[in-house]
Write an enzyme that holds these catalytic residues in place. Sequence first.
Site, PDB file in Angstrom:
ATOM      1  N   TYR A  28       0.823  -1.215   0.000  1.00 51.76           N
ATOM      2  CA  TYR A  28       0.000   0.000   0.000  1.00 51.76           C
ATOM      3  C   TYR A  28       0.861   1.270   0.000  1.00 51.76           C
ATOM      4  O   TYR A  28       0.344   2.373  -0.124  1.00 51.76           O
ATOM      5  CB  TYR A  28      -0.839   0.054   1.288  1.00 51.76           C
ATOM      6  CG  TYR A  28      -2.007  -0.893   1.413  1.00 51.76           C
ATOM      7  CD1 TYR A  28      -1.910  -2.232   1.086  1.00 51.76           C
ATOM      8  CD2 TYR A  28      -3.221  -0.420   1.923  1.00 51.76           C
ATOM      9  CE1 TYR A  28      -2.998  -3.086   1.251  1.00 51.76           C
ATOM     10  CE2 TYR A  28      -4.316  -1.267   2.092  1.00 51.76           C
ATOM     11  CZ  TYR A  28      -4.200  -2.598   1.757  1.00 51.76           C
ATOM     12  OH  TYR A  28      -5.267  -3.429   1.932  1.00 51.76           O
TER      13      TYR A  28
ATOM     14  N   HIS B 213      -9.259  -2.284   6.947  1.00 50.71           N
ATOM     15  CA  HIS B 213      -9.096  -3.667   6.468  1.00 50.71           C
ATOM     16  C   HIS B 213      -9.810  -4.612   7.434  1.00 50.71           C
ATOM     17  O   HIS B 213     -10.001  -4.266   8.604  1.00 50.71           O
ATOM     18  CB  HIS B 213      -7.598  -4.027   6.395  1.00 50.71           C
ATOM     19  CG  HIS B 213      -7.312  -5.177   5.466  1.00 50.71           C
ATOM     20  ND1 HIS B 213      -7.570  -6.488   5.787  1.00 50.71           N
ATOM     21  CD2 HIS B 213      -6.817  -5.199   4.195  1.00 50.71           C
ATOM     22  CE1 HIS B 213      -7.229  -7.267   4.758  1.00 50.71           C
ATOM     23  NE2 HIS B 213      -6.775  -6.516   3.772  1.00 50.71           N
ATOM     24  N   GLY B 214     -10.165  -5.783   6.960  1.00 52.31           N
ATOM     25  CA  GLY B 214     -10.689  -6.822   7.850  1.00 52.31           C
ATOM     26  C   GLY B 214      -9.546  -7.325   8.731  1.00 52.31           C
ATOM     27  O   GLY B 214      -8.372  -7.233   8.347  1.00 52.31           O
TER      28      GLY B 214
ATOM     29  N   ASP C   5      12.147 -39.903 -24.228  1.00 46.73           N
ATOM     30  CA  ASP C   5      11.404 -38.770 -24.788  1.00 46.73           C
ATOM     31  C   ASP C   5      11.447 -38.827 -26.324  1.00 46.73           C
ATOM     32  O   ASP C   5      12.126 -38.023 -26.969  1.00 46.73           O
ATOM     33  CB  ASP C   5      12.070 -37.477 -24.238  1.00 46.73           C
ATOM     34  CG  ASP C   5      11.399 -36.208 -24.704  1.00 46.73           C
ATOM     35  OD1 ASP C   5      10.240 -36.273 -25.156  1.00 46.73           O
ATOM     36  OD2 ASP C   5      12.054 -35.146 -24.626  1.00 46.73           O
TER      37      ASP C   5
HETATM   38  C1  SPV Z   1      10.588 -30.763 -22.811  1.00 48.24           C
HETATM   39  O1  SPV Z   1      10.535 -30.290 -21.661  1.00 48.24           O
HETATM   40  O2  SPV Z   1      10.172 -31.885 -23.083  1.00 48.24           O
HETATM   41  C2  SPV Z   1      11.136 -29.951 -23.904  1.00 48.24           C
HETATM   42  C3  SPV Z   1      12.159 -28.949 -23.617  1.00 48.24           C
HETATM   43  O3  SPV Z   1      10.776 -30.205 -25.029  1.00 48.24           O
HETATM   44  S1  SPV Z   1      13.687 -29.675 -23.860  1.00 48.24           S
HETATM   45  O4  SPV Z   1      13.776 -30.852 -22.996  1.00 48.24           O
HETATM   46  O5  SPV Z   1      14.702 -28.705 -23.547  1.00 48.24           O
HETATM   47  O6  SPV Z   1      13.776 -30.096 -25.259  1.00 48.24           O
HETATM   48 MG    MG Z   2       9.753 -31.992 -25.253  1.00 49.02          MG
END
Ligand code: SPV
Ligand code: MG
Length: 433
Positions: free
Chosen positions: A76, A90-91, A205
Amino acid sequence: MEKTVYMVMSTDVIHGGHIAIINKAKKLGNLIIGVLSDEAVAGYKRFPLIPYEERKILYKNIDGVSKVVKQNTLSYKKNILKLKPDYVVHGDNWINGKQKLIRQEVIETLETYGGKLVEFPYSDDPKYKAIDDRTRFELSLPDFRRARLKRSLECKGLITAMEAHSGITGLIVEKTMVEENGGMKQFDAMWISSLCDSTSKGKPDIELVDMTSRFRTIDDIMEVTTKPIIFDGDTGGLKEHFVYTVRTLERMGVSMIIIEDKIGLKKNSLFGTEVKQIQDDIDSFCEKIKAGKEAQKSQDFMICARIESLILEAGMSDALKRAKAFVKAGADAIMIHSRRKEPDEIFEFVEKFRSKDKTTPIVVVPTSFNTVTEEEFKKRGVNIVIYANQLTRAGFPAMQNAAKKILENHRAKEVDDMCISIKEIITLIPEDY
Ligand code: SPV
Ligand code: MG
């Protein structure tokens, strides 16, 4: 001379509790309402359902309110020193909890010129809590959640997303907050990383975890959170499949999909050129973006094109050429990726891209170039910073360590200090639905 009274409001729904406190406040003098900015509200509790401009009109029209002013921060101090009110109202619910330090600052600021803090008993009537619960629920509904990413981007300029791969990691991203500069800081969005979603299933992945499973992860997260979601769509797959993915994500309430310009067996970008990875050609990737944009039904869903030229060492001019083409094909944002520790090539891309395109949001994933602060990214023209894998990378070593210690000691006592208590774990997750 009539006394002045200052009170701050952020609510989307005005109920009897607010009117009661306003009636008391106006008896003390001329009542000025400080309207918290969307950014300040989002920082300390949740995203406002109603934007600042509308909340301002709402409060201004309450009987007894003489004037409304904007308050840009949870603190504030600035407004108090400017308005010098005789009273701040204020409450009494902020004596403990998140706003304790804010309250302390109010008291100290008022003391500098003889102003007073007046606290009225806070009403914890269950019907007011029910209103708040309903608001929270609305935030999690698909239309609202989907639109929130764009709104956050517009109101903050730069937003942050943290990786989530399960309900519990989603809750961590949803709820973790820290105090900062008299306000609160939290993540704006969640990133459903292909790396972490795959890792949590013990799989590589490589687009092996199929879309049905990836959607299931999103659903688990959505069930317990309200923050907007950015989905890592890998390559997006075949154009003919990608259009279905777009529709499903929109329907679920996901805000953005990021697809990378690679084809064939996708490997994680952080491998770079150590493994064989093939970049898609510009025209074919543009066709995929166009097909996605045509398939899209809602206004707010965003398709972000991720450029792998720096990862695959195809050069800066290739990256910039692709960015231009992908935006022309309809991409709502551009992600530029790098696996260098130094941020130079990312900065160079951002500068060159921004010199031609001032508006298309730029996304970065600073896993390797992790010394750069959000402030510096913002200054350079980046709009979304994704922390792509840190929860996963922090969690698994802790679990491995606990497993090892139990094996070594033939009992669990030695890991007690490393573990959250049973009481904490059973109360971490609220039972009321
Ligand atoms: C993920 O997090 O799966 C990505 C980012 O695609 S990286 O791992 O940097 O490719
Ligand atoms: Mg990825």
